[in-house]
Design a protein around this motif. Structure first.
Motif, short mmCIF file in Angstrom:
data_model
loop_
_atom_site.label_atom_id
_atom_site.label_comp_id
_atom_site.label_asym_id
_atom_site.label_seq_id
_atom_site.Cartn_x
_atom_site.Cartn_y
_atom_site.Cartn_z
N VAL A 45 0.81 -1.23 0.00
CA VAL A 45 0.00 0.00 0.00
C VAL A 45 0.84 1.27 0.00
O VAL A 45 0.62 2.18 -0.81
CB VAL A 45 -0.95 0.00 1.22
N LEU A 46 1.79 1.36 0.91
CA LEU A 46 2.46 2.63 1.17
C LEU A 46 3.32 3.14 0.01
O LEU A 46 3.27 4.35 -0.30
CB LEU A 46 3.28 2.52 2.45
N PRO A 47 4.12 2.30 -0.65
CA PRO A 47 4.92 2.83 -1.76
C PRO A 47 4.07 3.43 -2.88
O PRO A 47 4.44 4.46 -3.47
CB PRO A 47 5.70 1.61 -2.24
N ALA A 48 2.92 2.81 -3.16
CA ALA A 48 2.04 3.33 -4.21
C ALA A 48 1.45 4.68 -3.83
O ALA A 48 0.98 5.43 -4.70
CB ALA A 48 0.91 2.33 -4.48
N MET A 49 1.50 5.01 -2.52
CA MET A 49 1.00 6.30 -2.06
C MET A 49 2.13 7.33 -1.92
O MET A 49 1.93 8.41 -1.38
CB MET A 49 0.28 6.12 -0.73
N GLY A 50 3.30 6.96 -2.40
CA GLY A 50 4.40 7.91 -2.44
C GLY A 50 5.42 7.78 -1.33
O GLY A 50 6.34 8.59 -1.23
N TYR A 51 5.30 6.74 -0.50
CA TYR A 51 6.24 6.56 0.60
C TYR A 51 7.39 5.63 0.21
O TYR A 51 7.19 4.68 -0.55
CB TYR A 51 5.53 6.00 1.83
N ARG A 52 8.55 5.92 0.73
CA ARG A 52 9.69 5.02 0.59
C ARG A 52 9.68 4.07 1.78
O ARG A 52 9.65 4.52 2.94
CB ARG A 52 10.99 5.82 0.57
N CYS A 53 9.69 2.79 1.53
CA CYS A 53 9.67 1.79 2.59
C CYS A 53 11.01 1.04 2.61
O CYS A 53 11.35 0.34 1.65
CB CYS A 53 8.53 0.80 2.38
N VAL A 54 11.73 1.22 3.67
CA VAL A 54 13.02 0.55 3.87
C VAL A 54 12.86 -0.46 5.00
O VAL A 54 12.16 -0.21 5.98
CB VAL A 54 14.12 1.57 4.23
N GLN A 253 -3.66 3.28 7.69
CA GLN A 253 -4.20 4.64 7.71
C GLN A 253 -3.63 5.45 8.88
O GLN A 253 -3.29 6.62 8.73
CB GLN A 253 -5.73 4.61 7.79
N LEU A 254 -3.51 4.81 10.03
CA LEU A 254 -2.94 5.48 11.19
C LEU A 254 -1.49 5.87 10.94
O LEU A 254 -1.06 6.99 11.27
CB LEU A 254 -3.05 4.57 12.42
N LEU A 255 -0.74 4.96 10.32
CA LEU A 255 0.66 5.23 10.01
C LEU A 255 0.79 6.39 9.04
O LEU A 255 1.63 7.29 9.23
CB LEU A 255 1.30 3.97 9.44
N ILE A 256 -0.05 6.41 8.02
CA ILE A 256 -0.03 7.50 7.04
C ILE A 256 -0.34 8.83 7.71
O ILE A 256 0.34 9.84 7.46
CB ILE A 256 -1.05 7.21 5.91
N GLN A 257 -1.33 8.84 8.58
CA GLN A 257 -1.68 10.07 9.29
C GLN A 257 -0.54 10.56 10.17
O GLN A 257 -0.26 11.76 10.26
CB GLN A 257 -2.94 9.85 10.13
N PHE A 258 0.14 9.63 10.82
CA PHE A 258 1.22 10.00 11.73
C PHE A 258 2.44 10.50 10.97
O PHE A 258 3.06 11.51 11.35
CB PHE A 258 1.58 8.80 12.60
N VAL A 259 2.81 9.79 9.91
CA VAL A 259 4.00 10.17 9.13
C VAL A 259 3.76 11.48 8.38
O VAL A 259 4.64 12.32 8.28
CB VAL A 259 4.38 9.04 8.16
#
Length: 260
Positions: A45-54, A253-259
């Motif tokens: 989910v997250l990379p497609a929303m523009g986040y870099r996941c390491v 969703q919580l992680l996205i809101q926090f980051v």
């Protein structure tokens, strides 16, 4: 994109770096006895929303090299510091699960939170770790019948019903670790804790904890939250030890809101 980063002569750590061009970075630290693949449903989910996941596999786990030494929290935090430096990460969110949460806390204290601007602790093994009797039982089971130990751990891990294939996937992640590394980390959880480090954390901190966690009871999350000034504790009412699996949509969703 997977790569190896050398943390000591002859010891290479496997690192997964998804969407390196992402606008914000989240560095995931897995729990015992798994590896970076446990966060599959975040990577979906997250990379497609523009986040870099390491993410990285600890030494002894997953695709990383498996030396016979180096399984204390200090060394694991030092491995993380070397990876952060090699990737030139800055202003990133560090998210640690279970034992990975303890490693993240040790990193924050030992390396002054180098590069971290936000911290996420997911059912973290804090403030204290595993009691002596329980840890010794896990060690004995690991060194005598590790597949059965992992089977029993699977039954403890989840609150919601999981499928047989999912349970098998969980076990296969555990079996990718070296048996001696699996036992050594449990010995660290028995002999070390991160209690004194919690008051040194000054970055915004989100604490996520499953209410039905049988491995790190919810009360531990409450205690950790009290010791980290200004932290936010969010209970997950339908989760055991893995809310990023059991309530993945809410967690993401919580992680996205926090980051942000």
């Amino acid at each position: 994109m997977g790569r190896f980063i050398t943390v000591e002569p002859g010891i290479n750590i496997f690192v997964e770096d998804i969407n390196p061009a992402g606008r914000k970075t989240i560095f995931f630290i897995h729990g015992w006895p798994l590896n970076h693949n446990q966060f599959e449903y975040q990577y979906d989910v997250l990379p497609a929303m523009g986040y870099r996941c390491v993410s990285m596999d600890w030494r002894g786990y997953g695709n990383s090299d498996k030396p016979i030494t180096g399984y204390g929290f200090d060394r694991l935090a030092d491995d993380l510091r070397i990876v952060v430096g090699a990737l030139q990460l800055k202003d990133f969110t560090l998210a640690g699960h279970s034992t990975g949460g303890a490693i993240a806390i040790r990193y924050m204290a030992r390396h002054q939170g180098f590069g971290v601007n936000k911290l996420v602790l997911i059912d973290a093994a804090a403030p204290s770790s595993v009691d002596k009797q329980t840890a010794n039982e896990f060690i004995t089971a690991t060194l005598n019948d590790r597949p059965n130990m992992l089977h029993n751990l699977t039954n403890m891990f989840f609150f919601q019903l999981i499928t047989g294939p999912f349970a098998n996937w969980f076990m296969q992640m555990g079996l990718q670790a070296a048996g001696y590394a699996t036992a050594a980390i449990m010995a660290t959880l028995r002999d070390e804790n991160v209690y004194s480090e919690l008051q040194k954390i000054v970055v915004p901190t989100l604490i996520v904890h499953g209410v039905h966690d049988k491995i790190v009871p919810f009360a531990k999350g409450q205690e950790t939250s009290k010791l980290i000034k200004g932290s936010q504790l969010v209970p997950f009412q339908y989760s055991g030890h893995g809310p990023f699996w059991e309530e993945r949509e809410r967690f993401n969703q919580l992680l996205i809101q926090f980051v942000g």
